[in-house]
Write a protein that holds these residues in place. Structure first.
Motif, PDB file in Angstrom:
ATOM      1  N   GLY A  20       0.769  -1.243   0.000  1.00  8.95           N
ATOM      2  CA  GLY A  20       0.000   0.000   0.000  1.00  8.95           C
ATOM      3  C   GLY A  20       0.793   1.283   0.000  1.00  8.95           C
TER       4      GLY A  20
ATOM      5  N   GLN B 104       8.458   0.276   3.222  1.00  7.95           N
ATOM      6  CA  GLN B 104       7.794  -0.905   2.646  1.00  7.95           C
ATOM      7  C   GLN B 104       8.292  -1.146   1.209  1.00  7.95           C
ATOM      8  OE1 GLN B 104       3.432  -0.683   2.219  1.00  7.95           O
ATOM      9  NE2 GLN B 104       3.270  -2.382   3.661  1.00  7.95           N
TER      10      GLN B 104
ATOM     11  N   ASP C 267      -5.335  -3.284   1.242  1.00  8.52           N
ATOM     12  CA  ASP C 267      -4.905  -4.504   1.933  1.00  8.52           C
ATOM     13  C   ASP C 267      -5.995  -5.584   1.898  1.00  8.52           C
ATOM     14  OD1 ASP C 267      -2.533  -3.218   2.498  1.00  8.52           O
ATOM     15  OD2 ASP C 267      -2.724  -3.288   4.671  1.00  8.52           O
TER      16      ASP C 267
ATOM     17  N   GLY D  65       1.250  -6.385   4.070  1.00  8.33           N
ATOM     18  CA  GLY D  65       0.278  -5.414   4.562  1.00  8.33           C
ATOM     19  C   GLY D  65       0.112  -5.552   6.058  1.00  8.33           C
TER      20      GLY D  65
ATOM     21  N   ASN E 241       6.004  -2.479  10.814  1.00  8.97           N
ATOM     22  CA  ASN E 241       5.364  -1.224  10.466  1.00  8.97           C
ATOM     23  C   ASN E 241       5.848  -0.234  11.523  1.00  8.97           C
ATOM     24  OD1 ASN E 241       3.686   0.812   9.583  1.00  8.97           O
ATOM     25  ND2 ASN E 241       1.787  -0.321   9.762  1.00  8.97           N
TER      26      ASN E 241
ATOM     27  N   ARG F 247       2.784   3.224  16.521  1.00  7.55           N
ATOM     28  CA  ARG F 247       1.873   4.175  15.874  1.00  7.55           C
ATOM     29  C   ARG F 247       1.732   5.461  16.681  1.00  7.55           C
ATOM     30  NH1 ARG F 247      -0.681   0.944  11.958  1.00  7.55           N
ATOM     31  NH2 ARG F 247      -2.269   2.528  11.514  1.00  7.55           N
TER      32      ARG F 247
ATOM     33  N   ARG G  89      -9.396   8.728  11.169  1.00 13.13           N
ATOM     34  CA  ARG G  89      -9.380   7.490  10.382  1.00 13.13           C
ATOM     35  C   ARG G  89      -8.622   6.410  11.148  1.00 13.13           C
ATOM     36  NH1 ARG G  89      -5.062   3.937   8.515  1.00 13.13           N
ATOM     37  NH2 ARG G  89      -6.119   2.467   7.161  1.00 13.13           N
TER      38      ARG G  89
ATOM     39  N   MET H 152      -7.789   1.912  11.053  1.00 18.26           N
ATOM     40  CA  MET H 152      -7.826   0.714  10.209  1.00 18.26           C
ATOM     41  C   MET H 152      -9.151  -0.014  10.419  1.00 18.26           C
ATOM     42  SD  MET H 152      -3.930  -0.733  10.214  1.00 18.26           S
ATOM     43  CE  MET H 152      -3.590  -0.699  11.959  1.00 18.26           C
TER      44      MET H 152
ATOM     45  N   TYR I  77      -6.466   2.100   3.974  1.00 21.44           N
ATOM     46  CA  TYR I  77      -5.331   3.008   3.894  1.00 21.44           C
ATOM     47  C   TYR I  77      -5.300   3.727   2.539  1.00 21.44           C
ATOM     48  CZ  TYR I  77      -0.692   4.875   3.660  1.00 21.44           C
ATOM     49  OH  TYR I  77       0.349   5.743   3.499  1.00 21.44           O
TER      50      TYR I  77
ATOM     51  N   ASN J 119      -0.405   6.451  12.513  1.00 20.19           N
ATOM     52  CA  ASN J 119       0.535   5.570  11.827  1.00 20.19           C
ATOM     53  C   ASN J 119       1.942   5.834  12.351  1.00 20.19           C
ATOM     54  OD1 ASN J 119       0.193   3.581   9.541  1.00 20.19           O
ATOM     55  ND2 ASN J 119      -1.340   5.095   8.909  1.00 20.19           N
TER      56      ASN J 119
ATOM     57  N   TRP K 288       3.751  -5.682  10.066  1.00 27.12           N
ATOM     58  CA  TRP K 288       3.283  -6.028   8.735  1.00 27.12           C
ATOM     59  C   TRP K 288       3.485  -7.530   8.576  1.00 27.12           C
ATOM     60  CZ3 TRP K 288       6.390  -1.382   6.458  1.00 27.12           C
ATOM     61  CH2 TRP K 288       5.556  -0.273   6.304  1.00 27.12           C
TER      62      TRP K 288
HETATM   63  C1  TF8 Z   1      -2.641   1.483   7.898  1.00 28.41           C
HETATM   64  C2  TF8 Z   1      -1.369   0.671   8.008  1.00 28.41           C
HETATM   65  C3  TF8 Z   1      -0.616   0.713   6.678  1.00 28.41           C
HETATM   66  C4  TF8 Z   1      -0.754  -0.589   5.956  1.00 28.41           C
HETATM   67  C5  TF8 Z   1       0.073  -0.585   4.670  1.00 28.41           C
HETATM   68  C6  TF8 Z   1      -0.558   0.176   3.564  1.00 28.41           C
HETATM   69  O1  TF8 Z   1      -2.737   2.521   8.514  1.00 28.41           O
HETATM   70  O2  TF8 Z   1      -0.574   1.143   9.029  1.00 28.41           O
HETATM   71  O3  TF8 Z   1       0.741   0.848   6.897  1.00 28.41           O
HETATM   72  O4  TF8 Z   1      -2.056  -0.884   5.703  1.00 28.41           O
HETATM   73  O5  TF8 Z   1       0.275  -1.896   4.293  1.00 28.41           O
HETATM   74  O6  TF8 Z   1      -3.531   1.038   7.195  1.00 28.41           O
END
Ligand code: TF8
Length: 334
Positions: free
Chosen positions: A36, A43, A75, A92, A148, A151, A172, A174, A195, A212, A239
């Motif tokens: 993504g 990534q 994803d 992902g 990843n 956050r 926003r 996930m 995402y 993130n 990830w």
């Molecule tokens: C999110 C995740 C993204 C992933 C990535 C696109 O916020 O932290 O890092 O989905 O694979 O969606």
């Protein structure tokens, strides 16, 4: 006598056959690998490393084509393409796997891992493997976890320095109930979105903020549409590198071995690269005009307390066992 001779010949032929086969048990294959984030992100760099390593280990026979920026879909869309056999591989978030294996929500409970060393030990150890193996019955094969990262929160409205500041922020998250519950409990208005739709949602003001790792906030240029960054480190996000099971089942033992070896090498590269990038990211974000707030320990403690019902709900809805296993694995890693 005749029979014994025949079976000796058969055995000899079989032996020859096996040797000949194993010498060339790598077929020429094209592997579509989707992700993504942009090519110029942690990534994307790791995807490139993975493709190069795979080519090197297979004498150019396993050709991985990488597709960043969600060119092959979000994803969730890619997960489904893998399950259906329309795409070979992806990397992902683990968080979006909850629709396939609910236990994956366990990684999203806040303030579990103290640092990345603990995360590596747990993810690369028996706990991480056992959880990955639950994907197979659903048509996916998990190879390795990449980082990843921890956050952090950004938004376009005002600095967030205490829990009350979450109030009124359309955030926003996930597509995962733990995130929705957690941020609603902090007082934000959680909006689950893929995402791949996030940047434009922030740009148009459909959402005010997101959360993130700093590496993503930098590589995806969120600073163009977000003014305020708060260092919360609320969740360590892994990830996961996935393969389509129906495709993976067609691979020879040699091909699987090479795939796993390259995925592990890419994992080691990715973690080192991501950690280096994250050390520099905060300064880079400041230089792009972001205002950075460190959340003091007492505020973090309040968030942790507030998030407890989200964790309790996860446990009550069938997650108690996997949560206990994860807590034990973390305790062991300390
Ligand atoms: C999110 C995740 C993204 C992933 C990535 C696109 O916020 O932290 O890092 O989905 O694979 O969606």
């Amino acid at each position: 006598m005749k029979l014994a001779f025949a079976s000796t010949v058969a055995a000899a032929l079989l032996a020859v056959g096996v040797t000949a086969a194993s010498a060339q048990e790598i077929s020429s294959r094209i592997i579509r690998f989707g992700f993504g984030l942009p090519e110029a992100s942690n990534q994307g760099r790791a995807a490139k490393f993975f493709a190069d390593e795979l080519a090197r280990l297979s004498d150019g026979k396993l050709k991985m084509r990488t597709f960043g920026d969600a060119k092959l879909g979000s994803d969730v869309q890619m997960q489904n393409a893998l399950i259906g056999g329309a795409q070979e591989m992806m990397v992902g978030s683990t968080a979006t796997l909850v629709g396939i294996v609910k236990d994956f929500g366990v990684y999203d409970l806040p303030f579990l891992f103290a640092d990345s060393k603990e995360a590596d030990a747990v993810l690369d150890g028996p706990f991480g493997r056992k959880l990955m193996d639950k994907l197979e019955a659903q048509g996916l094969v998990g190879l390795v976890y990449w980082e990843n990262g921890f956050r952090n929160l950004t938004n376009s409205k005002h600095p967030v320095a205490k829990m009350e500041d979450f109030s009124g922020i359309k955030l926003r998250v996930m597509q995962n109930p733990v995130y929705i519950d957690m941020f609603n409990s902090f007082g934000a208005n959680a909006v689950p979105l893929p995402y791949s739709e996030l940047f434009s949602a922030m740009e148009t003001g459909a959402v005010d903020g997101q959360e993130n790792p700093v590496t993503t906030i930098e590589s995806a240029k969120f600073y163009e549409v977000q003014k305020y960054l708060t260092i919360t480190r609320h969740v360590y996000s892994p990830w996961i590198v996935l393969a389509s099971k129906s495709w993976y089942d067609q691979l020879s033992g040699d091909e699987r071995k090479i795939l796993q070896q390259a995925a592990e090498a890419a994992r080691d590269f990715e973690r080192k690269d991501s950690r280096e990038a994250s050390l520099k990211a905060i300064d880079a974000l400041k230089s792009h005009g972001m205002e950075v707030t460190e959340l003091p320990p007492e505020e973090l403690a309040r968030l942790k307390e507030k998030a407890q019902p989200a964790a309790d709900k996860f446990a009550a809805e069938g997650g108690a066992e996997v949560l206990k296993e994860l807590q034990d694995a973390i305790a062991q890693a300390k």
